[in-house]
Write an enzyme that holds these catalytic residues in place. Structure first.
Site, PDB file in Angstrom:
ATOM      1  N   HIS A  18       0.845  -1.205   0.000  1.00  0.00           N
ATOM      2  CA  HIS A  18       0.000   0.000   0.000  1.00  0.00           C
ATOM      3  C   HIS A  18       0.881   1.258   0.000  1.00  0.00           C
ATOM      4  O   HIS A  18       0.604   2.212  -0.734  1.00  0.00           O
ATOM      5  CB  HIS A  18      -0.884   0.044   1.255  1.00  0.00           C
ATOM      6  CG  HIS A  18      -1.901  -1.052   1.352  1.00  0.00           C
ATOM      7  ND1 HIS A  18      -1.990  -1.884   2.438  1.00  0.00           N
ATOM      8  CD2 HIS A  18      -2.887  -1.438   0.501  1.00  0.00           C
ATOM      9  CE1 HIS A  18      -2.988  -2.738   2.263  1.00  0.00           C
ATOM     10  NE2 HIS A  18      -3.541  -2.490   1.091  1.00  0.00           N
ATOM     11  N   LYS A  42     -17.459  -7.275   6.895  1.00  0.00           N
ATOM     12  CA  LYS A  42     -16.158  -7.861   6.579  1.00  0.00           C
ATOM     13  C   LYS A  42     -15.394  -8.074   7.881  1.00  0.00           C
ATOM     14  O   LYS A  42     -15.299  -7.162   8.698  1.00  0.00           O
ATOM     15  CB  LYS A  42     -15.377  -6.917   5.650  1.00  0.00           C
ATOM     16  CG  LYS A  42     -14.485  -7.646   4.685  1.00  0.00           C
ATOM     17  CD  LYS A  42     -13.969  -6.718   3.620  1.00  0.00           C
ATOM     18  CE  LYS A  42     -12.867  -7.387   2.819  1.00  0.00           C
ATOM     19  NZ  LYS A  42     -12.355  -6.535   1.769  1.00  0.00           N
ATOM     20  N   ARG A  91      -1.568  -6.317  -8.520  1.00  0.00           N
ATOM     21  CA  ARG A  91      -0.464  -7.237  -8.270  1.00  0.00           C
ATOM     22  C   ARG A  91      -0.464  -8.313  -9.368  1.00  0.00           C
ATOM     23  O   ARG A  91      -0.451  -7.990 -10.536  1.00  0.00           O
ATOM     24  CB  ARG A  91      -0.602  -7.844  -6.869  1.00  0.00           C
ATOM     25  CG  ARG A  91      -0.421  -6.813  -5.762  1.00  0.00           C
ATOM     26  CD  ARG A  91      -0.872  -7.330  -4.432  1.00  0.00           C
ATOM     27  NE  ARG A  91      -2.279  -7.707  -4.488  1.00  0.00           N
ATOM     28  CZ  ARG A  91      -3.011  -8.087  -3.451  1.00  0.00           C
ATOM     29  NH1 ARG A  91      -2.454  -8.204  -2.279  1.00  0.00           N
ATOM     30  NH2 ARG A  91      -4.291  -8.374  -3.594  1.00  0.00           N
ATOM     31  N   SER A 130      -2.398  -8.049   2.800  1.00  0.00           N
ATOM     32  CA  SER A 130      -2.677  -7.913   4.237  1.00  0.00           C
ATOM     33  C   SER A 130      -3.020  -9.273   4.832  1.00  0.00           C
ATOM     34  O   SER A 130      -2.710  -9.554   5.991  1.00  0.00           O
ATOM     35  CB  SER A 130      -3.836  -6.932   4.449  1.00  0.00           C
ATOM     36  OG  SER A 130      -3.456  -5.658   3.991  1.00  0.00           O
TER      37      SER A 130
END
Ligand code: PNS
Length: 167
Positions: A18, A42, A91, A130
């Site tokens: 990030h 979430k 990514r 993450s």
């Protein structure tokens, strides 16, 4: 006229991936709003306040960066903040389909106002997420390469709580 953009995400927690995207976005835009999704459905490790505080510990002194939370649709928040460019990092190929869907829906939902700019992840962060950081943390692995030293303690502390070592 200043060029402004938004970088939305979960940031649970903020990773070096990030940070790389934020720093490179700041080479293109004058101001960046880092928008942390406040989503109660979430399952996140960190509360939205904890996630914001971690980001602020890194960018709090940068007057070109604002850290905010949002819920609901990203495009509604962007309209409220008068922003129309969203930054997303890309990514490996596996990100592409989801990111394409997100960018197309955001564009449609905003009647063409919202554009997404993708920045390719740097080579060292291509497979960093993450989720992987949390997996390493809970298993007591070394995190120095993957997160900023200013947030390392917070992640290790949370991992201890998750392991039941600390209340
Ligand atoms: O870091 P993430 O979890 O990949 O970020 C995803 C995020 C927060 C950008 C995305 O889930 C989002 O914008 N959610 C808000 C709801 C929304 O606007 N969804 C897109 C239209 S269906």
């Amino acid at each position: 006229m200043s060029r402004n953009a938004i970088y939305p995400g979960s940031f649970d927690p903020i990773s070096n991936g990030h940070i790389d995207i934020i720093n490179r976005a700041l080479n293109i835009f004058d101001n960046l709003v880092i928008a942390v999704l406040n989503n109660s459905e979430k399952k996140s490790w960190f509360s939205v306040e904890e996630r914001i505080n971690m980001i602020k510990s890194i960018y709090g002194n940068n007057k070109n960066v604002q850290v905010k939370s949002f819920d609901g649709l990203l495009v509604s928040f962007m309209e409220k903040e008068n922003l129309n460019i969203a930054i997303r990092g890309l990514r490996a190929v596996s990100d592409y389909e989801y990111e394409l869907q997100l960018s197309l829906f955001n564009n449609q939902l905003s009647n063409g106002k919202c554009e997404t700019i993708f920045l390719p992840a740097s080579r060292e962060n291509l497979y960093l997420s993450s989720t992987v950081i949390k997996e390493i943390a809970i298993n007591k692995g070394k995190l120095e390469e993957y997160v900023d030293k200013l947030v390392l303690n917070k992640i290790e502390e949370k991992a201890k709580i998750k392991r039941g070592e600390k209340l």
